[in-house]
Design an enzyme around this catalytic site. Structure first.
Site, PDB file in Angstrom:
ATOM      1  N   LYS A   1       0.834  -1.214   0.000  1.00 23.46           N
ATOM      2  CA  LYS A   1       0.000   0.000   0.000  1.00 23.46           C
ATOM      3  C   LYS A   1       0.869   1.265   0.000  1.00 23.46           C
ATOM      4  CE  LYS A   1      -2.002   2.025   3.897  1.00 23.46           C
ATOM      5  NZ  LYS A   1      -1.753   3.436   3.947  1.00 23.46           N
ATOM      6  N   ASN A   2       1.803   1.336   0.940  1.00 24.69           N
ATOM      7  CA  ASN A   2       2.502   2.612   1.104  1.00 24.69           C
ATOM      8  C   ASN A   2       3.519   2.891  -0.003  1.00 24.69           C
ATOM      9  OD1 ASN A   2       0.919   3.354   3.216  1.00 24.69           O
ATOM     10  ND2 ASN A   2       2.351   2.677   4.812  1.00 24.69           N
TER      11      ASN A   2
ATOM     12  N   CYS B   1      -5.183   8.186   8.447  1.00 22.82           N
ATOM     13  CA  CYS B   1      -5.496   7.714   9.803  1.00 22.82           C
ATOM     14  C   CYS B   1      -5.248   8.804  10.838  1.00 22.82           C
ATOM     15  CB  CYS B   1      -4.632   6.504  10.139  1.00 22.82           C
ATOM     16  SG  CYS B   1      -5.031   5.069   9.150  1.00 22.82           S
TER      17      CYS B   1
ATOM     18  N   ARG C   1      -0.146  15.136  12.937  1.00 21.46           N
ATOM     19  CA  ARG C   1       0.753  14.628  11.887  1.00 21.46           C
ATOM     20  C   ARG C   1       1.195  15.821  11.024  1.00 21.46           C
ATOM     21  NH1 ARG C   1      -1.829   9.302   9.199  1.00 21.46           N
ATOM     22  NH2 ARG C   1       0.310   8.987   8.491  1.00 21.46           N
TER      23      ARG C   1
ATOM     24  N   ARG D   1      -9.421   0.586   3.224  1.00 20.91           N
ATOM     25  CA  ARG D   1      -8.420   1.502   2.663  1.00 20.91           C
ATOM     26  C   ARG D   1      -7.078   0.816   2.454  1.00 20.91           C
ATOM     27  NH1 ARG D   1      -7.109   5.382   6.398  1.00 20.91           N
ATOM     28  NH2 ARG D   1      -5.329   5.443   5.048  1.00 20.91           N
TER      29      ARG D   1
ATOM     30  N   ASP E   1       3.330   0.457  12.228  1.00 19.62           N
ATOM     31  CA  ASP E   1       2.120  -0.043  11.561  1.00 19.62           C
ATOM     32  C   ASP E   1       1.788  -1.484  11.946  1.00 19.62           C
ATOM     33  OD1 ASP E   1       1.989   2.399  10.360  1.00 19.62           O
ATOM     34  OD2 ASP E   1       2.681   1.736   8.400  1.00 19.62           O
TER      35      ASP E   1
HETATM   36  C1  EPZ Z   1       3.875   7.084   6.713  1.00 14.59           C
HETATM   37  O1  EPZ Z   1       3.150   8.161   7.303  1.00 14.59           O
HETATM   38  C2  EPZ Z   1       2.866   6.004   6.418  1.00 14.59           C
HETATM   39  N1  EPZ Z   1       1.882   6.519   5.507  1.00 14.59           N
HETATM   40  C3  EPZ Z   1       2.229   5.527   7.705  1.00 14.59           C
HETATM   41  O2  EPZ Z   1       1.386   4.441   7.353  1.00 14.59           O
HETATM   42  C4  EPZ Z   1       3.305   5.053   8.682  1.00 14.59           C
HETATM   43  O3  EPZ Z   1       2.717   4.774   9.927  1.00 14.59           O
HETATM   44  C5  EPZ Z   1       4.367   6.138   8.868  1.00 14.59           C
HETATM   45  O4  EPZ Z   1       4.876   6.575   7.577  1.00 14.59           O
HETATM   46  C6  EPZ Z   1       5.547   5.680   9.714  1.00 14.59           C
HETATM   47  O5  EPZ Z   1       6.167   4.578   9.116  1.00 14.59           O
HETATM   48  C7  EPZ Z   1       2.117   6.492   4.193  1.00 14.59           C
HETATM   49  O6  EPZ Z   1       3.132   5.994   3.721  1.00 14.59           O
HETATM   50  C8  EPZ Z   1       1.057   7.042   3.313  1.00 14.59           C
HETATM   51  P1  EPZ Z   1       6.208  10.089   8.833  1.00 14.59           P
HETATM   52  P2  EPZ Z   1       3.794   9.608   7.420  1.00 14.59           P
HETATM   53  O7  EPZ Z   1       6.276  11.352   8.051  1.00 14.59           O
HETATM   54  O8  EPZ Z   1       4.535   9.886   6.153  1.00 14.59           O
HETATM   55  C9  EPZ Z   1       6.887  13.323  12.366  1.00 14.59           C
HETATM   56  C10 EPZ Z   1      -0.434   2.944   7.699  1.00 14.59           C
HETATM   57  O9  EPZ Z   1      -1.120   2.384   8.591  1.00 14.59           O
HETATM   58  N2  EPZ Z   1       6.878  14.331  11.279  1.00 14.59           N
HETATM   59  O10 EPZ Z   1       7.279   9.070   8.654  1.00 14.59           O
HETATM   60  O11 EPZ Z   1       2.737  10.549   7.844  1.00 14.59           O
HETATM   61  C11 EPZ Z   1       5.503  12.712  12.567  1.00 14.59           C
HETATM   62  O12 EPZ Z   1       4.701  13.481  13.412  1.00 14.59           O
HETATM   63  C12 EPZ Z   1       0.168   4.252   7.986  1.00 14.59           C
HETATM   64  O13 EPZ Z   1      -0.264   2.443   6.577  1.00 14.59           O
HETATM   65  C13 EPZ Z   1       7.017  15.674  11.594  1.00 14.59           C
HETATM   66  O14 EPZ Z   1       7.144  16.060  12.746  1.00 14.59           O
HETATM   67  O15 EPZ Z   1       4.793   9.388   8.592  1.00 14.59           O
HETATM   68  C14 EPZ Z   1       5.828  11.354  13.133  1.00 14.59           C
HETATM   69  O16 EPZ Z   1       6.046  11.443  14.506  1.00 14.59           O
HETATM   70  C15 EPZ Z   1      -0.499   5.143   8.901  1.00 14.59           C
HETATM   71  N3  EPZ Z   1       6.986  16.580  10.567  1.00 14.59           N
HETATM   72  C16 EPZ Z   1       7.142  11.005  12.457  1.00 14.59           C
HETATM   73  O17 EPZ Z   1       7.698  12.231  11.989  1.00 14.59           O
HETATM   74  C17 EPZ Z   1       6.843  16.213   9.260  1.00 14.59           C
HETATM   75  O18 EPZ Z   1       6.847  17.069   8.379  1.00 14.59           O
HETATM   76  C18 EPZ Z   1       7.019  10.027  11.294  1.00 14.59           C
HETATM   77  O19 EPZ Z   1       6.080  10.470  10.350  1.00 14.59           O
HETATM   78  C19 EPZ Z   1       6.705  14.843   8.970  1.00 14.59           C
HETATM   79  C20 EPZ Z   1       6.720  13.915   9.995  1.00 14.59           C
END
Ligand code: EPZ
Length: 420
Positions: free
Chosen positions: A22-23, A117, A122, A397, A305
């Site tokens: 998916k991702n 989600c 986020r 989803r 995840d």
């Molecule tokens: C991706 O989300 C995935 N989604 C999520 O998949 C997954 O849980 C997550 O990565 C972590 O592996 C997709 O790929 C579409 P991050 P993302 O940016 O990109 C902080 C699922 O169930 N952060 O790696 O939103 C953030 O708050 C899901 O399939 C900032 O502070 O995750 C978090 O604590 C849900 N500022 C951490 O980094 C930013 O600009 C990681 O977030 C970006 C992130």
């Protein structure tokens, strides 16, 4: 209202084949906007997030056609619109990848706040800071991110933490940036590598994906071609845990075992037998599972995840286990639903204590997000009696033919409609 009904107690046995990730898919679809030729994307999972992104591509002017359930042909050569509709953006988190794709391709983008989600706050500040570093103007107006540039320029970008979304978005944007872009402290997740492989196959010059430093040398144009998405590590992990919680014997096929090391080693520590070959993993459960500690971390650490599904398994272990959630501090919203099934989980900030030896019993529960929904189904497989899981839209989803695949392994599971 739709529910997934699970009558627990059946041991899962047999073989099950995994769908595309998916991702990775949800990054590759928006990235297709940067391609100057027809792109054929194979092994896409048949899930709502993919369907919604195909619609979003069409809304921007691309031609999209599914030639079978898992193959999409995208012709984005005629994309001219730079503004994404708010409902399209809300339908999935991955709509944020249209920022990098449209900015790189058209020099401007208007993308409303993404959905996805609810895992607490986020932010997307790293994405926006990175676009600015590449020379774009970036403003937020009424929850819409406006980006514009007169050609992006390669630059050094340092991410405060290795965000998956920011790494992929900035990688897509900098494909056409003049000169060299370096992304430091980049995410190393398999879907980052898959997106880089896709872009490279279409003519991009990206090296280092899968390490903390990604280097992108800008090119003038990408072409078209065919690409096959990698298997889904989180779907794989969900079936591995389902095998373990039912004391079953399941071979999960069409997987990349290397992507599963953190989970495989945890399951072995708990007393399961985990064997693997080139593209399969076999998990044999154990009546006497040991309690353990789970700390989520960026890849190759234990994935956030799979944290909710693992919490379900820990309910059946001997003794108390501790989970530390290091990525999304509010990823325990499922705990109150677990309690309805008889689970004993105490949350304290980022930590959860899961008391084992629990006799789970069927109840009506609701998915609070995608993986929470998967975890409730996994818990239902091990519960006495019938569990009804509501809010199935979250599950649709992200999991292709979830009930069919579980049923083929022996689960008593079906989708029902119930009046409220
Ligand atoms: C991706 O989300 C995935 N989604 C999520 O998949 C997954 O849980 C997550 O990565 C972590 O592996 C997709 O790929 C579409 P991050 P993302 O940016 O990109 C902080 C699922 O169930 N952060 O790696 O939103 C953030 O708050 C899901 O399939 C900032 O502070 O995750 C978090 O604590 C849900 N500022 C951490 O980094 C930013 O600009 C990681 O977030 C970006 C992130």
């Amino acid at each position: 209202m739709e529910y997934i009904s699970i009558k627990g107690g059946n041991r899962l046995c047999g073989k099950v084949s995994m769908s595309g990730a998916k991702n990775a898919s949800v990054a590759i679809l928006p990235a297709a906007i940067t391609c100057g030729g027809v792109v054929v994307i194979d092994n896409l999972p048949q899930i709502e997030d993919v369907t919604n992104l195909a619609k979003a591509l069409e809304s921007l002017g691309a031609k999209c056609e599914f030639t079978n359930n898992n193959t999409l042909v995208v012709d984005a050569t005629c994309v001219s619109k730079h503004a994404l509709d708010a409902n399209m953006a809300k339908s999935t988190r991955a709509s944020y990848y249209f920022m990098g794709a449209l900015l790189g391709r058209l020099g401007r983008a208007e993308v409303p706040q993404p959905g996805g989600c609810d895992l607490g706050v986020r932010p997307i500040d790293y994405h926006k800071r990175g676009f600015t570093t590449l020379g774009a103007n970036c403003t937020d107006e009424h929850d819409v991110v406006h980006l514009s540039c007169d050609g992006l320029k390669g630059a050094n970008i340092y991410l405060d933490s290795p965000s998956v979304g920011a790494t992929i978005n900035l990688m897509i944007a900098s494909v056409f940036a003049e000169g060299v872009t370096m992304i430091e402290n980049a995410a190393k997740e398999p879907h980052v590598v898959d997106t880089a492989n896709f872009l490279n196959k279409m003519g991009a010059k990206i090296t280092g994906a899968g390490t903390a430093t990604i280097r992108i040398r800008g090119v003038k144009k990408l072409g078209g071609g065919e690409y096959t998405v990698i298997p889904d590590p989180i779907e794989t992990g969900t079936y591995m845990i389902a095998a373990a919680i039912t004391g079953g014997d399941v071979t999960v096929e069409n997987v990349i075992p290397k992507h599963m090391e953190s989970l495989s080693s945890k399951l072995r520590e708990m007393g399961c037998i985990v064997e693997e070959g080139g593209d399969w993993i076999r998990v044999q459960g154990n009546e006497n599972l040991k309690a353990c500690e789970v700390k989520t971390a960026y890849y190759p650490g234990f994935p956030t995840d799979l944290q909710p599904q693992m919490a379900a398994l820990l309910c059946k272990a001997n003794g108390s286990s501790i989970i530390t959630e290091n990525i999304f501090e509010q990823r325990y919203r499922y705990a109150s639903e677990f309690k309805r099934l008889g689970a004993n989980i105490k949350i304290d900030g980022r930590m959860a204590v899961v008391k084992g030896n629990c006799r789970l019993k069927g109840a009506t529960v609701h998915a609070t997000d995608l993986r929470a929904g998967a975890a409730l189904i996994v818990a239902g497989l091990a519960a006495n009696g019938e569990t009804l899981v509501g809010n199935v839209c979250h599950i649709d989803r992200g999991y292709e033919r979830f009930e069919d695949k579980l049923r083929s392994l022996g689960a008593d599971i079906s989708r029902i409609t119930k009046d409220e």
